[in-house]
Every structure is written in C-alpha cells, then in structure tokens.
Design a protein around this motif. Structure first.
Motif, mmCIF file in Angstrom:
data_model
loop_
_atom_site.group_PDB
_atom_site.id
_atom_site.type_symbol
_atom_site.label_atom_id
_atom_site.label_comp_id
_atom_site.label_asym_id
_atom_site.label_seq_id
_atom_site.Cartn_x
_atom_site.Cartn_y
_atom_site.Cartn_z
ATOM 1 N N SER A 117 39.643 36.236 51.403
ATOM 2 C CA SER A 117 40.186 37.366 50.485
ATOM 3 C C SER A 117 40.014 37.117 49.098
ATOM 4 N N THR A 118 40.215 35.678 48.769
ATOM 5 C CA THR A 118 40.042 35.262 47.472
ATOM 6 C C THR A 118 38.886 35.568 46.838
ATOM 7 N N ALA A 119 37.665 35.876 47.656
ATOM 8 C CA ALA A 119 36.315 36.413 47.052
ATOM 9 C C ALA A 119 36.670 37.662 46.252
ATOM 10 N N LEU A 123 38.884 34.269 42.794
ATOM 11 C CA LEU A 123 37.580 33.752 42.980
ATOM 12 C C LEU A 123 36.580 34.848 43.175
ATOM 13 N N GLY A 124 36.942 36.169 42.582
ATOM 14 C CA GLY A 124 35.898 36.956 42.591
ATOM 15 C C GLY A 124 35.725 37.804 41.409
ATOM 16 N N MET A 125 35.628 39.014 41.226
ATOM 17 C CA MET A 125 35.281 39.888 40.054
ATOM 18 C C MET A 125 36.508 39.571 39.032
ATOM 19 N N ALA A 154 45.580 40.725 38.727
ATOM 20 C CA ALA A 154 44.698 39.946 39.429
ATOM 21 C C ALA A 154 43.794 39.199 38.126
ATOM 22 N N VAL A 155 43.779 39.887 37.030
ATOM 23 C CA VAL A 155 43.028 39.250 35.959
ATOM 24 C C VAL A 155 44.099 38.473 35.065
ATOM 25 N N GLY A 156 45.051 39.134 34.586
ATOM 26 C CA GLY A 156 45.979 38.429 33.758
ATOM 27 C C GLY A 156 46.602 37.125 34.332
ATOM 28 N N ALA A 157 46.883 37.009 35.501
ATOM 29 C CA ALA A 157 47.246 35.564 36.033
ATOM 30 C C ALA A 157 46.252 34.602 35.911
ATOM 31 N N VAL A 158 45.019 35.046 35.938
ATOM 32 C CA VAL A 158 44.232 33.804 35.818
ATOM 33 C C VAL A 158 43.781 33.436 34.351
ATOM 34 N N VAL A 159 43.961 34.593 33.625
ATOM 35 C CA VAL A 159 43.889 34.288 32.057
ATOM 36 C C VAL A 159 44.821 33.387 31.676
ATOM 37 N N ARG A 278 27.271 34.162 34.378
ATOM 38 C CA ARG A 278 28.199 33.278 34.284
ATOM 39 C C ARG A 278 29.104 32.915 35.654
ATOM 40 N N GLY A 279 28.566 33.461 36.618
ATOM 41 C CA GLY A 279 29.151 33.286 37.817
ATOM 42 C C GLY A 279 29.197 31.874 38.439
#
Ligand SMILES: NC(=O)c1ccc[n+]([C@@H]2O[C@H](COP(=O)([O-])OP(=O)(O)OC[C@H]3O[C@@H](n4cnc5c(N)ncnc54)[C@H](OP(=O)(O)O)[C@@H]3O)[C@@H](O)[C@H]2O)c1
Length: 328
Positions: A117-119, A123-125, A154-159, A278-279
């Motif tokens: 599920s991380t994809a 680790l995904g989009m 999903a995005v903010g946590a990684v930022v 950049r993938g």
C-alpha cells in the motif's frame, strides 16, 4: 462480476453520494498479451474532485457513466503476457473497480520489501509530490523555515519530514488538535498550527520567529492569505494544491500579491506527473528512509469498494487522517 463505482453525474459545488453509482459489470476477458488483475488497494486523492468536473484542467475529466479513475495496487490473477506472472503485485491505474485488464505497459512491479500500500502513499504519487515540490522547487537550505499546509496528510507529512532531514525548521498547519499532535509528536515537526482554532497571525509569528522561507501550498484560502503575510525575503512557494477551493462554484478572489512583490518571492505551480524523470531519485532517497523508520507514514484504510464514495467525500472535508486508501 466486476464491481465498479462510476461517475453518475457531475457535481455543482461539493459532491454527494448521488454523483456516484455502483454497477456490477461483466468480468473483463483476457486477450493474447493481456494481464488480468484483482484490485487489492485503491488510492483516493484530492485530484479526483477535479476529474469529476468538466471545467478545463491539466487532465481530461472522467466521462459520466465511466468508472472513477485512481491509482491501484493489484494482484495478477491471469496473464497472457510473459512479462507478468500470476501472483505478481503491481502498481497500476485501474480506478474504482475490482478488476482491471490491459497489456500491462503501465504496470510497475512492486518492491516486496515494503508493504504494497505504500506505493499509493509515502512511496507513491503523494510522496513523490512532496519530494519534487520541496527539493526541486523549494530548494531548502539548512536553517530555513518550511511551512506546509494539510500537514498530516499524504503529501504534507513527507514534506515536513524531508524538511527536517534537510536541516530546516518544519512547521505544519492542520485541521485538528489530534492531527497537530501527530505532526509534532510522531513526525517530528517543530510546531503545528490548528487553522480551525488558533489565531493564524499570532500562531505563525510564534512558530516562525525567523519568518517563512518556503511555503508548501496545499490548501489556498484563508491559510494562504495568512502565510503570505509572514514570508521572508526570497521565499519560495511550491504551489502544489488548493483543496480549500476545489468545491467552489465561483473563482475565489485572488490573493494579495503585495507580500510576493516586497519579498521578491517565487511561486511555482507544478503537477507531479510532469516530473516522472525524478521517480528513480525519489525512490532511491525515500525508500531507505521509510524502511529505517526515519520517515514515518500513516494510512487511513477504509474497507470495501462500496465505501469509496463516502470516504472520498470525507477527504474533501478533512475527515481522513493520513493517506486515504480503500482495501478491497
Ligand atoms: N500538484 C500535484 O501534482 C499534486 C499531487 C498530489 C497532491 N496534490 C495536492 O496536495 C494537497 C494534499 O493532498 P494529499 O493527497 O496529501 O491529501 P491529504 O492531505 O491526505 O487529505 C486532504 C486534506 O486536506 C485538508 N483539507 C480539506 N479541505 C480543506 C479546506 N477546505 N481547507 C484546508 N484544508 C482542507 C484536510 O486536512 P485538515 O484536516 O488538516 O484540514 C484533508 O485531510 C491537495 O491540495 C492535493 O490536490 C497535488
């Protein structure tokens, strides 16, 4: 049968359950060269609100009567293509349905050393969106202050976590006390502002004593207006999303540009699919960080395809806590 959730009608303003319909379609057949797979996980993402509308955008809308689009993790159940074997787990784009079939050119076999599920998330989009926006567009330098809205998502946590790893001060903005606690205590941000209860002006001043060098924009609206007033000279704004405006029926009044002018700020809109090159760099850097636990992630998993519409409506209202995924 192949259960599908289709777009029944285009919403005006906020979507509702009436915009979707559940249909038991015929099972797709597998031609020579084809790969049939069963969906294990379906990703639900804010951009799908745009696809429900036929207003001009960067991508074509979903046709009324067609299954909703979406990223999927699936298991190959039948293959007439030598590149895939029964049992392979692949990343694809089969949308809101139980089964997908194609020649498989768009499928990517998944790294089995991390949960599949991380994809769709870290680790995904969404993770790659954070990477491209922060690293390539934001260009963070140690000691700078990075602010990100929708910080627990999903995005903010990684930022924020990538910003910390780059030696920055990371400040989140999120919509509940629980989300703010998670962002600081679990993800290691330096501070988090609850935009629903805190006074934004004084909270930003307290959380960003050296003002803001990078604002990773996910929401727009009142949060954006407050943040712009607190920019540093030479600030960069990766313009990733404007979720507060996705259900608007009229174009909202534009932001006040004066803070951009006086601070010589740079704003750059970006769409992650333009940055596929950049993938490999993204996966090379972030996969080991996820495996070692240095980058943490949270998934909000909803069971059953039939629950996808209500879960998606919840996403647009901030009810999800972490990457929203449907498990089939
Ligand atoms: N440019 C690109 O290529 C690209 C790619 C992926 C995602 N995005 C954008 O990135 C942003 C975050 O996406 P995500 O996948 O990480 O979603 P997410 O943060 O996991 O979920 C969406 C969150 O947005 C917040 N939100 C919803 N309505 C809001 C409102 N009216 N005002 C302020 N916040 C609101 C909610 O959190 P709170 O409870 O904290 O309000 C909600 O949980 C979205 O704008 C999305 O469109 C852009």
């Amino acid at each position: 049968m192949n259960r599908q959730i289709r777009l029944k009608s285009r919403p005006e303003g906020a979507p509702s359950l009436a915009n979707f319909e559940t249909v038991d379609a015929a099972m797709p057949s597998v031609l020579d060269g084809g790969v049939l797979r069963r969906t294990l996980y379906l990703s639900l993402d804010p951009y799908m609100r745009g696809r429900m509308s036929d207003a001009p955008s960067y991508a074509a809308p979903v046709e009324v009567g067609a299954p909703m689009c979406g990223g999927t993790v699936s298991e190959v159940i039948e293959s007439k293509n030598p590149a895939f074997r029964k049992g392979d787990v692949v990343l694809g784009y089969d949308g809101w349905q139980q089964y997908g079939v194609s020649e498989g050119k768009e499928l990517r076999p998944l790294d089995t050393s991390v949960p599949p599920s991380t994809a769709l998330g870290v680790l995904g989009m969404p993770g790659m969106t954070a990477f491209v926006g922060l690293i390539d567009i934001g260009q963070p330098k140690p000691g700078e202050t990075v602010v990100v809205s929708a910080a627990s998502g999903a995005v903010g946590a990684v930022v924020g976590q990538l910003a910390k790893i780059r030696g920055c001060r990371a400040v989140g903005i999120a919509g509940s006390a629980d989300k703010c606690r998670y962002v600081v205590d679990e993800l290691g941000f330096d501070a988090c502002i609850n935009y629903k209860t805190d006074d934004l002006k004084s909270a930003l001043k307290a959380a960003c004593p050296d003002r803001i060098d990078i604002y990773f924009e996910n929401v727009g609206g009142a949060v954006q207006a407050a943040v712009l007033k607190h920019l540093n000279r030479g600030a960069r704004i990766p313009l990733c999303g404007l979720i507060a405006e996705y259900n608007a029926t009229e174009i909202p009044a534009g932001p006040n540009w004066r803070p951009l002018l006086v601070n010589r700020a740079t704003v750059r809109g970006f769409i992650v699919s333009d940055h596929q090159d950049r993938g490999p760099a993204f996966l090379k850097e972030v996969t080991p960080l996820v495996k070692s636990g240095r980058i943490k992630y949270r998934e909000d998993v909803v069971d059953g395809l039939d629950n996808a519409p209500s879960a998606f409506l919840g996403l647009l209202a901030g009810k999800n806590f972490g990457k929203l995924i449907v498990r089939l």
